[in-house]
Design a protein around this motif. Structure first.
Motif, PDB file in Angstrom:
ATOM      1  N   ARG A 192       0.811  -1.219   0.000  1.00  0.00           N
ATOM      2  CA  ARG A 192       0.000   0.000   0.000  1.00  0.00           C
ATOM      3  C   ARG A 192       0.845   1.271   0.000  1.00  0.00           C
ATOM      4  NH1 ARG A 192      -4.222  -0.463   4.726  1.00  0.00           N
ATOM      5  NH2 ARG A 192      -4.803   1.580   3.864  1.00  0.00           N
ATOM      6  N   THR A 193       2.156   1.153   0.217  1.00  0.00           N
ATOM      7  CA  THR A 193       3.001   2.352   0.208  1.00  0.00           C
ATOM      8  C   THR A 193       3.728   2.533  -1.108  1.00  0.00           C
ATOM      9  OG1 THR A 193       4.820   1.089   1.207  1.00  0.00           O
ATOM     10  CG2 THR A 193       3.361   2.292   2.705  1.00  0.00           C
ATOM     11  N   TYR A 195       3.005   3.884  -3.900  1.00  0.00           N
ATOM     12  CA  TYR A 195       2.262   4.812  -4.741  1.00  0.00           C
ATOM     13  C   TYR A 195       3.257   5.773  -5.412  1.00  0.00           C
ATOM     14  CZ  TYR A 195       2.954   7.669  -0.567  1.00  0.00           C
ATOM     15  OH  TYR A 195       3.521   8.328   0.493  1.00  0.00           O
ATOM     16  N   ARG A 197       5.338   8.982  -6.362  1.00  0.00           N
ATOM     17  CA  ARG A 197       5.741  10.189  -5.639  1.00  0.00           C
ATOM     18  C   ARG A 197       5.727  11.387  -6.596  1.00  0.00           C
ATOM     19  NH1 ARG A 197       5.322   6.523  -2.080  1.00  0.00           N
ATOM     20  NH2 ARG A 197       7.074   5.864  -0.768  1.00  0.00           N
ATOM     21  N   ARG A 204       2.690  16.801  -1.632  1.00  0.00           N
ATOM     22  CA  ARG A 204       1.965  16.430  -0.417  1.00  0.00           C
ATOM     23  C   ARG A 204       3.019  16.212   0.672  1.00  0.00           C
ATOM     24  NH1 ARG A 204      -3.211  14.992  -1.393  1.00  0.00           N
ATOM     25  NH2 ARG A 204      -3.329  13.629   0.433  1.00  0.00           N
ATOM     26  N   VAL A 252       1.202   7.661   6.489  1.00  0.00           N
ATOM     27  CA  VAL A 252       1.706   7.439   5.135  1.00  0.00           C
ATOM     28  C   VAL A 252       0.650   6.757   4.279  1.00  0.00           C
ATOM     29  CG1 VAL A 252       3.409   6.160   3.770  1.00  0.00           C
ATOM     30  CG2 VAL A 252       4.129   7.388   5.833  1.00  0.00           C
ATOM     31  N   LEU A 253      -0.009   5.746   4.840  1.00  0.00           N
ATOM     32  CA  LEU A 253      -1.008   4.996   4.088  1.00  0.00           C
ATOM     33  C   LEU A 253      -2.236   5.844   3.771  1.00  0.00           C
ATOM     34  CD1 LEU A 253      -0.791   1.595   5.971  1.00  0.00           C
ATOM     35  CD2 LEU A 253       0.122   2.128   3.714  1.00  0.00           C
ATOM     36  N   GLU A 254      -2.653   6.658   4.713  1.00  0.00           N
ATOM     37  CA  GLU A 254      -3.868   7.447   4.529  1.00  0.00           C
ATOM     38  C   GLU A 254      -3.628   8.701   3.691  1.00  0.00           C
ATOM     39  OE1 GLU A 254      -5.362   8.274   8.409  1.00  0.00           O
ATOM     40  OE2 GLU A 254      -5.475   6.155   8.974  1.00  0.00           O
ATOM     41  N   LYS A 256      -0.589   9.570   1.950  1.00  0.00           N
ATOM     42  CA  LYS A 256       0.277   9.341   0.790  1.00  0.00           C
ATOM     43  C   LYS A 256       1.146  10.571   0.490  1.00  0.00           C
ATOM     44  CE  LYS A 256      -2.469   5.774  -1.495  1.00  0.00           C
ATOM     45  NZ  LYS A 256      -3.245   5.442  -0.279  1.00  0.00           N
ATOM     46  N   ASP A 258       4.419  12.953  -0.467  1.00  0.00           N
ATOM     47  CA  ASP A 258       5.567  12.886  -1.374  1.00  0.00           C
ATOM     48  C   ASP A 258       6.875  12.925  -0.601  1.00  0.00           C
ATOM     49  OD1 ASP A 258       4.161  12.850  -3.904  1.00  0.00           O
ATOM     50  OD2 ASP A 258       3.582  14.912  -3.454  1.00  0.00           O
ATOM     51  N   LEU A 283      10.715   6.785   0.941  1.00  0.00           N
ATOM     52  CA  LEU A 283      10.012   8.036   1.188  1.00  0.00           C
ATOM     53  C   LEU A 283      11.033   9.064   1.667  1.00  0.00           C
ATOM     54  CD1 LEU A 283       7.297   9.544   1.386  1.00  0.00           C
ATOM     55  CD2 LEU A 283       7.116   8.702   3.738  1.00  0.00           C
TER      56      LEU A 283
END
Length: 605
Positions: A192-193, A195, A197, A204, A252-254, A256, A258, A283
């Motif tokens: 889930r992490t 995503y 960047r 973000r 981080v999951l909620e 997301k 950069d 990250l």
């Protein structure tokens, strides 16, 4: 008189009849009792043939050291046995892990009952098995060790096997461990992490918020720029606590983000848990140092990471930060909150300040004012903390004066080139903290001497001195001047600066090339500033047109006299400085610059 039964644990019986009697609060309970081994095996969800291995005695009857040859799969979890017990369940668990996942499969055991561990002798029995024994008395410390273990094993979820007997011994402690293990299974972190960047035009940003004064300005800048941001409060205690890590991962999951942003490395733990986690998440971290980074980074010298970019308000720090191993370092000067520091009328009474030394001021209005710390208490407290050897104490004022006059930024290098006889004493400090305390003490003493000489240059103009009570000591025999206690940065200073014809400034010796906060705050209020020259000011303002600088106390006296007699020129310069600030030096500008650097470094990652 009844003599209370002492607490402890005693091993009884042999072979399959072995048990441990545990005494707590005057009651003695058998761990197995009449039910025997099956009582301890009941909490393991394994087939009967595996549980039988736990009942076998002695333990070497089980194939713990020589499992059958086969192809193994990696375990999908990190097993955690909560309470080692008599060893019956432990033997079955080790047999299951070894035969299913292969030799070397990690296992953690959380058990703080020293007397039971001693009676069972399990630590010696399983000395050759890769077991992490966690015997911490505090649940937070136990969870911290578990968290480190997770990071060493790709952040596998924790699978807890809870011995019910230990819940009877200390439910609060062991239930906290079990709850944390259960929570770790509910989130598949890694998938889930992953995503993209920097996919959107605006970054973000996950802000690690603290009580540091600058964070409020960063939050306000995010709001004015409409930059999406999420606030995560840094705890006051040990940052590596499982609760903080869990909250961080949830954020981080909620959200997301950069990248993650912090000031002065606040929120980055010394053990490297957060640094390692950021690296595993890929990250990036932006850490903006607005104080001397070397007084902070000595705690993190082993935590260099390509996923951390260090920003420093002092360009002179860049080479030494690179020498520490940080691949990404950038210059980012201070700025100003233009919504807070803006032109306004002085609202205080206009009664002229008295001319007696140290007399309390009845007004903020003055021809010349200075706001700053005397450094008297800072020098004293650092001197106490560093525990100086006699040779360093005897000449510290002379050494500080020499350091102040030199162009050297490093105390060690200054000693090497100017006082080699003192270098062995500097190296003799028992701890790095003592050494750094001495460096800070010399820096503050150099600042105290320099700042006093500069402030004395304003005395012909009856200045208003705002700061700590150390000024009453330093200027006790001087005349004339007035004193005002320290003012609140946010509530008072924006209103104070416009009340002075000349706001006088002299910079700390911790930065020999950089400028301080006042260089931005005063002209943002469209007030006139006279400051000491620093080479980096030429990157920020045009000397003579947007800022006026003095190169010595003697020159400062002449410039004060000149600009007191030329109010129109003060106004022109103050207005030009504010125009430059609005165009280039707000915290919105700083945040945009920082975000652009982060995108350039990590945008394609």
């Amino acid at each position: 008189m009844t003599i209370p039964t002492p607490e402890g644990a005693v091993r009884t019986g042999v072979g399959t009849d072995m048990d441990i009697l545990v005494t707590r609060s005057g009651r003695t309970l058998p761990m197995l009792g009449a039910v025997g081994a099956k009582r301890e095996l009941a909490f393991l969800p394994f087939p009967a043939e595996i549980l039988e291995q736990g009942e076998a005695c002695p333990p070497q009857h089980t194939p713990l050291q020589a499992p059958p040859t086969q192809l193994y799969t990696s375990p999908p979890f990190l097993p955690v046995l909560i309470g080692a017990g008599t060893g019956v369940a432990l033997r079955a668990l080790v047999y299951h892990l070894t035969t299913t996942y292969g030799p070397g499969t990690p296992l953690a055991i959380v058990d703080k009952e020293e007397d039971i561990l001693a009676a069972s002798a399990l630590q010696a029995e399983f000395a050759n098995i890769p077991i992490t024994w966690i015997t911490a008395k505090d649940s937070q410390n136990a969870l911290l060790i578990l968290t480190k273990l997770q990071f060493e094993h790709q952040h596998l979820p924790l699978q807890a096997y809870v011995n019910p007997f230990y819940m009877r011994l200390d439910r609060e402690f062991y239930a906290a461990i079990a709850k944390a293990c259960d929570a770790s299974k509910r989130i598949n972190f890694w998938e889930r992490t992953r995503y993209p960047r920097f996919a959107a035009p605006l970054p973000r940003i996950l802000l690690l918020t603290s009580k540091y004064f600058l964070m409020g300005e960063i939050i306000s800048a995010c709001e004015r720029l409409e930059i999406p941001h999420y606030l995560l409060q840094v705890p006051d205690g040990e940052v590596g606590q499982t609760e903080f890590i869990e909250a961080f991962l949830s954020s981080v999951l909620e959200f997301k983000p950069d990248f993650v942003f912090t000031i002065n490395h606040l929120g980055v733990d010394r053990e490297g848990i957060l640094t390692n986690l950021l690296e595993k998440l890929q990250l990036p971290l932006a850490s903006w140092f607005v104080d001397n980074p070397h007084l902070i980074l000595h705690l993190y010298s082993r935590l260099v990471s390509p996923w951390a970019t260090l920003f420093t308000w002092d360009e002179d720090n860049l080479p030494s930060l690179t020498d520490l191993g940080f691949a990404h370092t950038r210059y980012l000067p201070l700025g100003v909150d233009i919504a807070r520091f803006s032109p306004r009328l002085c609202s205080m009474r206009s009664t002229p300040p008295p001319n007696r030394p140290g007399q309390p001021a009845t007004s903020w209005r003055a021809d010349v004012s200075f706001v700053g710390n005397s450094m008297v208490s800072k020098v004293f407290h650092r001197m106490e903390k560093s525990a100086l050897p006699p040779p360093l104490f005897a000449g510290y004022q002379k050494v500080a004066a020499g350091f102040s006059a030199s162009n050297e930024r490093s105390i060690r290098h200054y000693f090497r080139d100017n006082h080699p006889e003192l270098l062995p004493f500097f190296d003799s400090f028992e701890t790095t903290e003592q050494q750094l305390a001495y460096e800070a003490m010399l820096t503050w003493e150099a600042t105290r001497q320099y700042r006093l000489s500069c402030v004395e240059a304003t005395l012909p103009f009856a200045p208003l001195i705002v700061g700590d009570k150390g000024w009453l000591e330093l200027l006790a025999e001087k005349d004339p001047w007035s004193y005002h206690p320290e003012l609140n940065y946010y509530q008072d200073l924006p209103n104070f600066y416009p009340c002075s014809a000349i706001n006088f400034n002299c910079t700390s010796k911790q930065m020999k090339g950089a400028v301080n906060q006042r260089v931005f705050d005063v002209p943002a209020c469209e007030a006139f500033l006279l400051t000491d020259y620093r080479i980096q000011i030429e990157h920020l303002f045009e000397p003579g047109k947007e800022v006026v600088c003095y190169h010595s106390p003697e020159e400062a006296t002449d410039l004060i006299r000149y600009y007191l007699n030329n109010p129109d020129k003060r106004t022109i310069i103050a207005q030009a400085a504010r125009k430059r600030i609005l165009a280039e030096h707000s915290y919105e500008h700083r945040l945009q610059t920082l975000a652009a650097h982060m995108r350039a470094i990590y945008g394609s990652s």
